[in-house]
Design an enzyme around this catalytic site. Structure first.
Site, PDB file in Angstrom:
ATOM      1  N   ASP A 199       0.878  -1.150   0.000  1.00  0.00           N
ATOM      2  CA  ASP A 199       0.000   0.000   0.000  1.00  0.00           C
ATOM      3  C   ASP A 199       0.930   1.218   0.000  1.00  0.00           C
ATOM      4  O   ASP A 199       2.098   1.102   0.368  1.00  0.00           O
ATOM      5  CB  ASP A 199      -0.860  -0.057   1.269  1.00  0.00           C
ATOM      6  CG  ASP A 199      -1.552   1.251   1.524  1.00  0.00           C
ATOM      7  OD1 ASP A 199      -2.214   1.754   0.599  1.00  0.00           O
ATOM      8  OD2 ASP A 199      -1.432   1.773   2.648  1.00  0.00           O
ATOM      9  N   ASP A 201      -0.071   5.099   0.829  1.00  0.00           N
ATOM     10  CA  ASP A 201      -0.301   6.110   1.866  1.00  0.00           C
ATOM     11  C   ASP A 201      -0.337   5.487   3.263  1.00  0.00           C
ATOM     12  O   ASP A 201      -1.010   4.485   3.490  1.00  0.00           O
ATOM     13  CB  ASP A 201      -1.618   6.826   1.574  1.00  0.00           C
ATOM     14  CG  ASP A 201      -1.579   7.566   0.243  1.00  0.00           C
ATOM     15  OD1 ASP A 201      -1.515   8.790   0.243  1.00  0.00           O
ATOM     16  OD2 ASP A 201      -1.588   6.877  -0.816  1.00  0.00           O
ATOM     17  N   GLU A 208      -1.272  10.696   4.211  1.00  0.00           N
ATOM     18  CA  GLU A 208      -2.287  10.388   3.206  1.00  0.00           C
ATOM     19  C   GLU A 208      -2.247  11.547   2.220  1.00  0.00           C
ATOM     20  O   GLU A 208      -2.597  12.686   2.562  1.00  0.00           O
ATOM     21  CB  GLU A 208      -3.672  10.286   3.848  1.00  0.00           C
ATOM     22  CG  GLU A 208      -3.825   9.172   4.877  1.00  0.00           C
ATOM     23  CD  GLU A 208      -3.955   7.779   4.264  1.00  0.00           C
ATOM     24  OE1 GLU A 208      -4.465   7.671   3.125  1.00  0.00           O
ATOM     25  OE2 GLU A 208      -3.528   6.808   4.912  1.00  0.00           O
ATOM     26  N   ARG A 244     -14.282  12.739  -1.789  1.00  0.00           N
ATOM     27  CA  ARG A 244     -13.065  13.495  -1.478  1.00  0.00           C
ATOM     28  C   ARG A 244     -12.446  14.111  -2.728  1.00  0.00           C
ATOM     29  O   ARG A 244     -11.985  15.259  -2.713  1.00  0.00           O
ATOM     30  CB  ARG A 244     -12.052  12.580  -0.767  1.00  0.00           C
ATOM     31  CG  ARG A 244     -12.429  12.289   0.678  1.00  0.00           C
ATOM     32  CD  ARG A 244     -11.458  11.342   1.321  1.00  0.00           C
ATOM     33  NE  ARG A 244     -11.599   9.984   0.777  1.00  0.00           N
ATOM     34  CZ  ARG A 244     -10.703   9.032   0.941  1.00  0.00           C
ATOM     35  NH1 ARG A 244      -9.583   9.276   1.601  1.00  0.00           N
ATOM     36  NH2 ARG A 244     -10.901   7.829   0.441  1.00  0.00           N
ATOM     37  N   SER A 287      -2.372   0.940  -4.687  1.00  0.00           N
ATOM     38  CA  SER A 287      -2.776   2.058  -3.836  1.00  0.00           C
ATOM     39  C   SER A 287      -4.149   2.602  -4.175  1.00  0.00           C
ATOM     40  O   SER A 287      -4.501   2.747  -5.349  1.00  0.00           O
ATOM     41  CB  SER A 287      -1.726   3.169  -3.984  1.00  0.00           C
ATOM     42  OG  SER A 287      -2.204   4.374  -3.429  1.00  0.00           O
ATOM     43  N   GLY A 288      -4.886   2.933  -3.143  1.00  0.00           N
ATOM     44  CA  GLY A 288      -6.154   3.650  -3.308  1.00  0.00           C
ATOM     45  C   GLY A 288      -5.903   5.147  -3.417  1.00  0.00           C
ATOM     46  O   GLY A 288      -6.832   5.937  -3.495  1.00  0.00           O
ATOM     47  N   LYS A 332      -7.299  -4.281  -5.273  1.00  0.00           N
ATOM     48  CA  LYS A 332      -5.926  -4.527  -4.818  1.00  0.00           C
ATOM     49  C   LYS A 332      -5.644  -6.031  -4.764  1.00  0.00           C
ATOM     50  O   LYS A 332      -4.597  -6.496  -5.207  1.00  0.00           O
ATOM     51  CB  LYS A 332      -5.706  -3.934  -3.421  1.00  0.00           C
ATOM     52  CG  LYS A 332      -5.573  -2.416  -3.385  1.00  0.00           C
ATOM     53  CD  LYS A 332      -5.077  -1.987  -1.996  1.00  0.00           C
ATOM     54  CE  LYS A 332      -5.053  -0.484  -1.847  1.00  0.00           C
ATOM     55  NZ  LYS A 332      -4.094  -0.040  -0.825  1.00  0.00           N
ATOM     56  N   ASP A 355      -1.859  -0.729   5.719  1.00  0.00           N
ATOM     57  CA  ASP A 355      -2.347  -0.261   7.026  1.00  0.00           C
ATOM     58  C   ASP A 355      -3.861  -0.069   7.087  1.00  0.00           C
ATOM     59  O   ASP A 355      -4.427   0.001   8.164  1.00  0.00           O
ATOM     60  CB  ASP A 355      -1.708   1.089   7.364  1.00  0.00           C
ATOM     61  CG  ASP A 355      -2.283   2.206   6.500  1.00  0.00           C
ATOM     62  OD1 ASP A 355      -2.069   2.148   5.269  1.00  0.00           O
ATOM     63  OD2 ASP A 355      -2.965   3.084   7.036  1.00  0.00           O
ATOM     64  N   ASN A 358      -8.933  -0.956   3.398  1.00  0.00           N
ATOM     65  CA  ASN A 358      -8.938  -1.353   1.984  1.00  0.00           C
ATOM     66  C   ASN A 358      -7.739  -2.239   1.623  1.00  0.00           C
ATOM     67  O   ASN A 358      -7.611  -2.666   0.492  1.00  0.00           O
ATOM     68  CB  ASN A 358      -8.990  -0.110   1.071  1.00  0.00           C
ATOM     69  CG  ASN A 358      -7.826   0.831   1.292  1.00  0.00           C
ATOM     70  OD1 ASN A 358      -7.274   0.912   2.388  1.00  0.00           O
ATOM     71  ND2 ASN A 358      -7.438   1.541   0.248  1.00  0.00           N
TER      72      ASN A 358
HETATM   73 MG   LIG Z   1      -2.729   3.200   3.539  1.00  0.00          MG
END
Ligand SMILES: [Mg+2]
Length: 411
Positions: A199, A201, A208, A244, A287-288, A332, A355, A358
């Site tokens: 991941d 962020d 983030e 967002r 990554s999201g 992912k 972390d 997601n």
């Molecule tokens: Mg993260």
């Protein structure tokens, strides 16, 4: 050698270690018709403990033991003899076929309390410890020295009564005693992991990015609150993502470059990436967050794959929309499986580190899923976690020893 007039003898030697001890002892054995059935050694703080199980004929055993005794006294070491019956030997052999696991304990320092707690959990599950080794460099007496960490690996044999219960108990212990652990089946896959998916962020970087962009767009608090709820798994990732991104509308493209050039890299990432590249791992960012920033890290660390989200930019300004499909938790996990397929890597040879909520799907799909400084929901659902040290803690879960790594990797 006829089984009826052979003897099995276990010798145990202890004393101050120095070169040539094993040679002197086995030199005596080599003067007779002796088969070595097992041999093992541990060396702790210059003190040697060597065990040799051998088979010889009945008529030789007396002389062998006498000669070994003389040699031991000449060398100033202790030697003890234990006759082993055939039944005892057969029973021991039958134990060798059992499952093997590796329990790794990791922390800023290791305390007796941590080891007592962890080994008690193993014992309650009916598991036996075969070997213990330290993976980190020697622990300095001065704890104030920066970046101190300690890691011990237990090689364990047996079949746990309830593996979920075992993992759960270790996880509880890790929260109360400030230590991290991993409990892995000891197979060849464990030793030959090939693909690692991160991941971005709050994993590779200590922020983030979407929150940083929002701050610059003057909607910092609003976006940060939504991000936190999404990462804790309280709200749907996709919906929160759209919401967002919409709030970023009108932000100047140049802000992205500024943020990318100043990304706060997580402790241990430099070392981790250097070692993973050097030993031929394929590395992916799933990554999201946003591809723009993932590509920055890709360049910097030689990462092989980046899959993230793309912000739409028109006339140098963010439109508040995104382009393409959203990389959410489900995506992912799919991407991890897809890259493994492309790289011709068994899923058991994959690692995922993250972390957020997601990240849970990819953590559970990977051969080794590690929650890193994770949100409570993620930690509670992960099989292993790292909270006490930086991201290079992953290397210990892969079995790397500090002493394997060269100066640069060791810094
Ligand atoms: Mg993260």
């Amino acid at each position: 050698m006829d089984k009826t007039n052979t003897e099995l003898v276990l010798i145990r030697i202890s004393g101050l270690d120095r070169p040539g001890l094993t040679a002197s002892i086995t030199d005596i054995l080599s003067g007779y018709d002796v088969d070595i059935m097992d041999i093992g050694q541990a060396d702790i703080h210059s003190t040697l403990s060597l065990g040799i199980l051998f088979k010889c004929s009945e008529q030789d055993s007396g002389n062998i033991m006498k000669n070994l005794l003389f040699k031991a006294s000449e060398l100033g070491i202790n030697i003890r003899f234990y006759p082993i019956s055939c039944e005892e030997y057969e029973e021991w052999v039958s134990m060798q076929g059992k499952n093997r696991y590796i329990l790794t304990l990791l922390g800023r320092k290791l305390t007796a309390q941590q080891i007592a707690g962890a080994t008690k959990i193993l014992a309650n599950q009916g598991l036996n410890i075969d070997a213990i080794r330290r993976l980190t460099g020697r622990v300095p007496l001065d704890e104030q020295k920066a970046r101190v960490r300690a890691c011990i690996e237990f090689s364990v044999r047996g079949t746990p009564r309830d593996i979920d219960e075992l993992q759960g108990e270790l996880m509880r212990l890790s929260s109360t005693l400030e230590m991290d652990f991993s409990f892995q089946k000891d197979t060849m896959y464990r030793r030959m992991r090939r693909l690692i998916c991160f991941d971005m962020d709050s994993t590779l970087i200590e922020t983030e990015v979407i929150d940083e962009l929002a701050k610059r767009a003057g909607v910092g608090e609003q976006v940060q609150e939504i991000t936190e709820r999404a990462m804790r798994g309280e709200i749907d990732f996709r919906e929160s993502f759209k919401e967002r991104v919409a709030l970023l509308k009108g932000l100047d493209e140049s802000v992205m470059k500024d943020i990318a050039e100043n990304l706060p890299i997580t402790e241990g990432v430099e070392r981790l990436m250097y070692v993973l590249k050097r030993y031929g791992y394929k590395i992916a960012i799933l990554s999201g967050g946003f591809t723009y920033f993932g590509n920055y890290l890709k360049e910097r660390f030689g990462i092989d794959y980046v899959y993230a989200n793309n912000l739409e930019i028109v006339d140098g300004k963010l439109t508040g929309r995104y382009v393409g499909d959203i990389v959410d938790g489900k995506r992912k996990a799919e991407l991890l499986q897809l890259i493994a397929q492309v790289e011709n890597v068994d899923i058991a040879q994959t690692i995922a580190v993250g972390d957020g909520a997601n990240d849970l799907p990819m953590l559970s799909v990977a051969g080794l899923g590690i929650a890193f400084h994770a949100k409570p929901k993620v930690k509670a659902n992960a099989k292993q976690s790292i909270n006490t040290i930086g991201l290079d803690g992953v290397l210990y879960f892969l079995g790397f020893k500090d002493s394997y790594l060269d100066e640069r990797g060791n810094s």
